[in-house]
Design a protein around this motif. Structure first.
Motif, short mmCIF file in Angstrom:
data_model
loop_
_atom_site.label_atom_id
_atom_site.label_comp_id
_atom_site.label_asym_id
_atom_site.label_seq_id
_atom_site.Cartn_x
_atom_site.Cartn_y
_atom_site.Cartn_z
N GLN A 35 33.06 36.10 33.91
CA GLN A 35 34.05 35.74 34.94
C GLN A 35 35.40 35.46 34.29
O GLN A 35 35.58 34.46 33.63
N ARG A 36 36.33 36.39 34.49
CA ARG A 36 37.65 36.27 33.86
C ARG A 36 38.69 35.83 34.87
O ARG A 36 38.63 36.21 36.05
N LEU A 37 39.67 35.09 34.38
CA LEU A 37 40.78 34.66 35.23
C LEU A 37 42.08 35.21 34.64
O LEU A 37 42.38 34.97 33.47
N HIS A 38 42.82 35.96 35.44
CA HIS A 38 44.13 36.46 35.01
C HIS A 38 45.20 35.71 35.79
O HIS A 38 45.25 35.81 37.02
N LYS A 39 46.03 34.95 35.08
CA LYS A 39 47.12 34.27 35.78
C LYS A 39 48.23 35.28 36.00
O LYS A 39 48.59 36.01 35.06
N VAL A 40 48.73 35.34 37.20
CA VAL A 40 49.74 36.37 37.52
C VAL A 40 50.97 35.74 38.16
O VAL A 40 50.88 34.67 38.78
N ASP A 41 52.10 36.44 38.01
CA ASP A 41 53.36 35.93 38.55
C ASP A 41 53.72 36.55 39.89
O ASP A 41 54.48 35.98 40.65
N SER A 42 53.23 37.75 40.15
CA SER A 42 53.74 38.48 41.30
C SER A 42 52.78 39.61 41.66
O SER A 42 51.83 39.90 40.92
N LEU A 43 53.07 40.25 42.78
CA LEU A 43 52.28 41.40 43.20
C LEU A 43 52.37 42.52 42.15
O LEU A 43 51.37 43.15 41.80
N ARG A 44 53.60 42.71 41.63
CA ARG A 44 53.76 43.78 40.63
C ARG A 44 52.89 43.49 39.40
O ARG A 44 52.28 44.39 38.82
N HIS A 45 52.86 42.22 39.04
CA HIS A 45 52.06 41.81 37.89
C HIS A 45 50.56 42.11 38.15
O HIS A 45 49.84 42.57 37.27
N THR A 65 44.40 36.86 28.78
CA THR A 65 45.77 37.39 28.80
C THR A 65 45.78 38.74 28.10
O THR A 65 45.07 38.94 27.12
N ILE A 66 46.56 39.63 28.65
CA ILE A 66 46.61 40.97 28.09
C ILE A 66 47.94 41.10 27.36
O ILE A 66 48.99 40.82 27.96
N PRO A 67 47.91 41.48 26.08
CA PRO A 67 49.16 41.58 25.33
C PRO A 67 50.17 42.46 26.08
O PRO A 67 49.82 43.57 26.53
N GLY A 68 51.36 41.94 26.23
CA GLY A 68 52.40 42.68 26.96
C GLY A 68 52.39 42.38 28.45
O GLY A 68 53.34 42.70 29.15
N LEU A 69 51.30 41.77 28.93
CA LEU A 69 51.22 41.46 30.37
C LEU A 69 50.97 39.97 30.59
O LEU A 69 50.34 39.56 31.57
N GLU A 70 51.48 39.14 29.67
CA GLU A 70 51.27 37.70 29.82
C GLU A 70 52.04 37.20 31.04
O GLU A 70 53.09 37.75 31.37
N PRO A 71 51.54 36.14 31.69
CA PRO A 71 52.32 35.58 32.80
C PRO A 71 53.59 34.93 32.26
O PRO A 71 53.57 34.35 31.18
N LYS A 72 54.71 35.10 33.01
CA LYS A 72 55.97 34.52 32.53
C LYS A 72 55.97 33.02 32.76
O LYS A 72 56.38 32.26 31.93
N ASN A 73 55.49 32.63 33.96
CA ASN A 73 55.46 31.21 34.29
C ASN A 73 54.12 30.65 33.88
O ASN A 73 53.10 30.89 34.52
N LYS A 74 54.12 29.89 32.77
CA LYS A 74 52.83 29.44 32.23
C LYS A 74 52.41 28.08 32.78
O LYS A 74 51.41 27.53 32.37
N ASN A 75 53.24 27.52 33.69
CA ASN A 75 52.90 26.23 34.27
C ASN A 75 51.53 26.31 34.95
O ASN A 75 51.32 27.10 35.85
N GLU A 76 50.60 25.48 34.52
CA GLU A 76 49.24 25.59 35.07
C GLU A 76 49.02 24.68 36.26
O GLU A 76 47.95 24.64 36.82
N ASP A 77 50.05 23.90 36.62
CA ASP A 77 49.78 22.87 37.64
C ASP A 77 50.28 23.23 39.02
O ASP A 77 50.56 22.37 39.83
#
Ligand code: AMP
Length: 412
Positions: free
Chosen positions: A221-231, A372-384
């Motif tokens: 079970q993987r979790l990808h944090k994303v910033d946007s639809l494009r992401h 996290t995928i290299p080159g596709l890291e979330p820009k906003n890393k705030n987890e809260d």
């Protein structure tokens, strides 16, 4: 333990062998002897555990002897929440009765014309798999004969109640002989399911999820944090290039998003299709056949439509949009890792989804692996949670990272 140890009749053992089931799964080991002993059973069962054969095999044993009462109606009735599950349970029943006599399977669900179902109801049938709405409909027309009924099975009872089938289920049960054996399978045995069980089951034996540890889904079970639809699209693209990918089931929150995403994948040259509740039954069946035959690789679906999909080559499930409830999360990811195969479930979480992620983690009892995928890291890393401006919307904007024009009323 082998199936031979379970005291099943030869025709069933032959069918099991043809299906390639080597040994019983945990829920089968525990529930088959109980059901054979004749008690009512209340079982908490996770998806992909082999629960269908767990209730079908011992129930089919009763068909070895002729029916006590006369009539043409079913001796076994399985109620299921959706058409897809009805089709799958029916397929498994057909496979299991292959070498049995007097074991005709009849499937009844809505969204198809009545003609054939009405005709089939007049001929002898021993196993009926039905969704509650269509069955009540046919019962009200006086077309259903329960005089031979011996076993009533409620499959995915929690889901039937979620879908508002409580009244039809109770009415159907009331129309069957009171001396029947009743089996209830459900992801949860709490709340309304417990109430229903109290009404319909007679002093049942209970199997709790803890007894079913072999059912542990082998799903990463993987979790990808994303910033946007494009992401989300970029990460999906990356997963689509995974060499271990066989077939993928992608979940969106609405039918419109499912269609949009399938269209985008098709225009990118991928074999994709969508599946949702707006489609006619024939289209849904055709789409599932296309997935099963490998004609398409990616199916984009909503929760309701994907319920009961059982295709062993689904190696990846992607939660493009997170589900509303942790129960739906478990059902979604259970579409991969079927019967012991391993699977990957990737969930995309926007910053605003932090609450949903927490409740999923509490429900499944573990943290999802943040990937996290290299080159596709979330820009906003705030987890809260949703703080600070994001792409695709202002803070607090509930647009799910989509352009505003896509933010329509939710409908599955
Ligand atoms: P279910 O939980 O009933 O939806 O079953 C999940 C999948 O497991 C289905 O594809 C079944 O055909 C398969 N299955 C059921 N019992 C066994 C078994 N004993 N060994 C291997 N596969 C099984």
């Amino acid at each position: 333990m082998t199936f031979n140890d379970l005291e099943l009749a030869k025709p069933l053992l032959r069918a099991i062998e043809e299906l390639g089931f080597d040994k019983p799964t945990n829920i089968q080991k525990i529930s088959i002897p109980k059901i054979l002993s004749g008690v009512d059973l209340l079982a908490s069962s996770k998806t992909g555990s082999g629960k269908t054969a767990a209730f079908l095999l011992p129930s089919l044993m009763k068909l070895i002897k002729p029916a006590v009462n006369s009539g043409v109606g079913p001796r076994i009735l399985v109620l299921v929440p959706t058409r897809e599950l009805a089709t799958q349970v029916a397929q498994q029943a057909i496979d299991l009765v292959k070498f049995m006599k007097r074991a005709k399977v009849l499937t009844l669900f809505g969204g198809v014309p009545y003609g054939r179902q009405l005709r089939d109801l007049t001929k002898p049938h021993e196993i009926m798999i039905a969704t509650p709405g269509r069955l009540i409909d046919l019962m009200n027309r006086g077309k259903v004969d329960f005089s031979r009924l011996e076993t009533l099975i409620l499959d995915e009872a929690d889901r039937m109640l979620d879908m508002g089938f409580i009244k039809p289920v109770e009415e159907i049960a009331a129309a069957t002989p009171s001396e029947r054996q009743t089996l209830l399978f459900s992801a949860t045995l709490k709340g309304p399911v417990a109430k229903l069980a109290k009404k319909l089951l007679n002093n049942p034996d209970q199997i709790a999820a803890e007894d079913e540890n072999a059912q542990e889904l082998k799903i990463e079970q993987r979790l990808h944090k994303v910033d946007s639809l494009r992401h989300k699209h970029s990460i999906l693209e990356h997963i689509l290039n995974d060499p271990t990918l066989q077939q993928m089931l992608v979940f969106t929150s609405t039918k419109i998003f499912a269609d949009q995403l399938a269209d985008k994948l098709i225009s990118d040259g991928r074999g994709a299709a969508s599946l949702h509740g707006d489609m006619k039954q024939r289209e849904r069946t055709r789409t599932l056949q296309a997935l099963r035959s490998g004609a398409i690789q990616i199916l984009v679906a909503t929760d309701v439509a994907a319920r009961g999909i059982d295709i062993p080559t689904i190696s990846h499930v992607v939660n493009f949009d997170l589900p509303d409830s942790p129960e739906d999360y478990v059902h979604r990811i259970g579409r991969t890792g079927r019967a012991g195969a391993s699977g990957v479930a990737c969930s995309f979480a926007l910053h605003k989804d932090v609450g949903k992620v927490r409740s999923i983690e509490t429900y499944v009892g573990k943290k999802l692996d943040i990937k996290t995928i290299p080159g596709l890291e979330p820009k906003n890393k705030n987890e809260d949670g949703p703080r600070g401006p994001r792409r695709g919307g202002k803070p607090g904007d509930r647009s799910n990272g989509r352009p505003r024009r896509f933010n329509r009323q939710k409908s599955r």
